[in-house]
Design a protein around this motif. Structure first.
Motif, PDB file in Angstrom:
ATOM      1  N   GLY A  13      41.080  48.864  46.121  1.00 56.91           N
ATOM      2  CA  GLY A  13      40.863  47.459  45.856  1.00 56.91           C
ATOM      3  C   GLY A  13      41.241  46.881  44.603  1.00 56.91           C
ATOM      4  N   PHE A  14      41.027  45.719  44.183  1.00 56.18           N
ATOM      5  CA  PHE A  14      41.473  44.930  43.006  1.00 56.18           C
ATOM      6  C   PHE A  14      40.297  44.176  42.320  1.00 56.18           C
ATOM      7  CE2 PHE A  14      44.017  41.126  41.602  1.00 56.18           C
ATOM      8  CZ  PHE A  14      44.130  41.573  40.272  1.00 56.18           C
ATOM      9  N   ALA A  33      50.677  35.960  40.129  1.00 53.41           N
ATOM     10  CA  ALA A  33      51.517  36.749  40.767  1.00 53.41           C
ATOM     11  C   ALA A  33      50.993  38.321  40.828  1.00 53.41           C
ATOM     12  CB  ALA A  33      52.740  36.961  39.676  1.00 53.41           C
ATOM     13  N   THR A  34      49.972  38.310  40.027  1.00 54.19           N
ATOM     14  CA  THR A  34      49.129  39.629  39.989  1.00 54.19           C
ATOM     15  C   THR A  34      48.478  39.968  41.479  1.00 54.19           C
ATOM     16  OG1 THR A  34      49.163  39.805  37.737  1.00 54.19           O
ATOM     17  CG2 THR A  34      47.638  41.067  38.763  1.00 54.19           C
ATOM     18  N   ARG A  44      43.256  44.891  50.241  1.00 54.17           N
ATOM     19  CA  ARG A  44      42.649  43.763  51.038  1.00 54.17           C
ATOM     20  C   ARG A  44      41.204  43.592  50.609  1.00 54.17           C
ATOM     21  NH1 ARG A  44      47.280  43.133  51.637  1.00 54.17           N
ATOM     22  NH2 ARG A  44      48.221  42.684  53.614  1.00 54.17           N
ATOM     23  N   TYR A  45      40.813  44.367  49.440  1.00 53.77           N
ATOM     24  CA  TYR A  45      39.658  44.339  48.893  1.00 53.77           C
ATOM     25  C   TYR A  45      39.565  43.715  47.387  1.00 53.77           C
ATOM     26  CZ  TYR A  45      35.025  45.135  46.940  1.00 53.77           C
ATOM     27  OH  TYR A  45      33.886  45.192  46.238  1.00 53.77           O
ATOM     28  N   VAL A 292      37.836  52.580  44.824  1.00 56.38           N
ATOM     29  CA  VAL A 292      37.846  52.450  43.509  1.00 56.38           C
ATOM     30  C   VAL A 292      38.632  50.926  43.279  1.00 56.38           C
ATOM     31  CG1 VAL A 292      40.050  53.706  43.449  1.00 56.38           C
ATOM     32  CG2 VAL A 292      38.824  53.392  41.298  1.00 56.38           C
ATOM     33  N   ILE A 293      38.274  50.150  42.186  1.00 48.18           N
ATOM     34  CA  ILE A 293      38.675  49.010  42.125  1.00 48.18           C
ATOM     35  C   ILE A 293      39.245  48.718  40.645  1.00 48.18           C
ATOM     36  CG2 ILE A 293      37.578  47.762  43.927  1.00 48.18           C
ATOM     37  CD1 ILE A 293      35.719  46.960  41.960  1.00 48.18           C
ATOM     38  N   PRO A 294      40.498  49.380  40.080  1.00 48.87           N
ATOM     39  CA  PRO A 294      41.024  48.988  38.907  1.00 48.87           C
ATOM     40  C   PRO A 294      41.328  47.777  38.672  1.00 48.87           C
ATOM     41  CG  PRO A 294      42.517  50.060  40.209  1.00 48.87           C
ATOM     42  CD  PRO A 294      41.294  50.092  41.119  1.00 48.87           C
ATOM     43  N   GLY A 295      41.167  47.120  37.583  1.00 50.05           N
ATOM     44  CA  GLY A 295      41.565  45.639  37.184  1.00 50.05           C
ATOM     45  C   GLY A 295      43.257  45.680  36.913  1.00 50.05           C
TER      46      GLY A 295
END
Length: 338
Positions: A13-14, A33-34, A44-45, A292-295
């Motif tokens: 995820g994001f 843009a990110t 999609r999360y 997992v959701i890295p920034g």
């Protein structure tokens, strides 16, 4: 239905904390843009929070996703903090998170885990995000500044307020799931034992990473599996120190931490492995982890994350990490599955 089933099938995820101008002032075009790069890569999360730049991350995320079909993606956000109209003059101090979002919006942010504040927080998030619903709601930073009885009082306010409201909203079908979004294991352990207002899972930031995972392994991960509660892991790069940065736990990393990271990187280089790949794949090797959701705050970081997830890592690398004591002996590793 598990947390993983609710995440549109994506284990990557994001995390949008950087879009709240965490550590630096990010141009609007770069932020947009990110998000678009994340979408084009298949993510999609998306996870956000009112705390991230006093609503800035939610606003930016909502604007960027406005051109996509709402049913095609999953959004989680958080409750526990209210963004006021009141403007403050200088950087706001957030305890152990310091002035993390000093470059964010200047609206005053207050803690409030009551029932009324929970409903207001959700309503405000929907407006900032420009959407009609949140899929998952996390109760945010309930154990921030962990010491004495202060966090227990905050937990009790949330137990009788936010927890009950979110349970009702889930039962009514307004949200799909709820849990805690925290960077400490203590509230997760405490919440798992509740007989009322049981959460669906947890967003655990920074406490299950390649660099720091021993405490979570002792009870959180086994208990999550036992109770059917999955974990979304935030902060897999430990505030950036595992991805070339110098922060750990939102503060400048200590010499001890930097030395441990240097040992990990040296081992990775000997085996031709990127440290980002090791960090992401280590997290996802645990069967309790749903995603997992890295920034990220730059489009190229999204591409790096996707490549890292697909990178082939030799078994000898993982074996050497264990032999050097750089990962706990009990930690599941990707190679354990083969």
């Amino acid at each position: 239905m598990s947390i993983k089933d609710k995440l549109a099938g994506s284990v990557l995820g994001f995390g949008t904390a950087p879009l709240g101008n965490m550590f630096r002032n990010i141009p609007e075009a770069e932020a947009a843009a990110t998000v678009h790069a994340a979408w084009e890569s298949g993510i999609r999360y998306y996870d956000s929070a009112p705390f991230y730049g006093a609503g800035l991350a939610e606003i930016r995320l909502g604007n960027a996703l406005a051109g996509y079909q709402r049913d095609d993606y999953v959004i989680s956000s958080k409750v526990g903090r209210i963004v006021l109209d009141e403007i403050v003059g200088g950087p706001q101090e957030f305890g152990e998170k310091g002035t993390l979002f000093q470059h964010g919006r200047k609206n005053k942010v207050i803690n409030d885990y009551s029932a009324d504040a929970t409903l207001r927080s959700i309503e405000d998030s929907l407006k900032r995000l420009g959407t009609d619903r949140l899929d998952i709601v996390w109760v945010h930073d309930i154990a921030q500044d962990f010491y004495g009885d202060e966090w227990l009082a905050r937990f009790e306010e949330a137990r009788t307020g936010a927890f009950r409201v979110l349970t009702r909203l889930r039962e009514e079908g307004v949200i799909k799931a709820w849990g805690l979004g925290v960077n400490r294991v203590e509230p997760v352990e405490l919440t798992m034992d509740l007989q009322e207002a049981r959460p669906d899972g947890f967003l655990l930031a920074g406490r299950y990473s390649l660099l720091d995972h021993e405490r979570a392994l002792q009870r959180v991960m086994p208990a999550a599996l036992q109770n059917g509660m999955e974990i979304v892991v935030g902060g897999p790069y430990s505030s950036g120190v595992l991805a070339g940065g110098t922060h750990f736990e939102y503060q400048p990393a200590s010499a001890e931490i930097m030395a441990k990271v240097a040992r990990m990187k040296a081992t990775a280089e000997r085996h031709g492995v990127s440290i980002k790949a090791a960090a992401l794949q280590f997290v996802l090797a645990n069967p309790a982890v749903a995603a997992v959701i890295p920034g990220a705050s730059k489009p190229e970081r999204i591409a790096e994350d996707k490549l890292a997830l697909a990178e082939s890592i030799p078994a000898d690398f993982w074996r050497e990490l264990r032999e050097q004591g750089l990962v706990a002996a009990a930690a599941p590793l990707p190679d354990d599955r083969s």
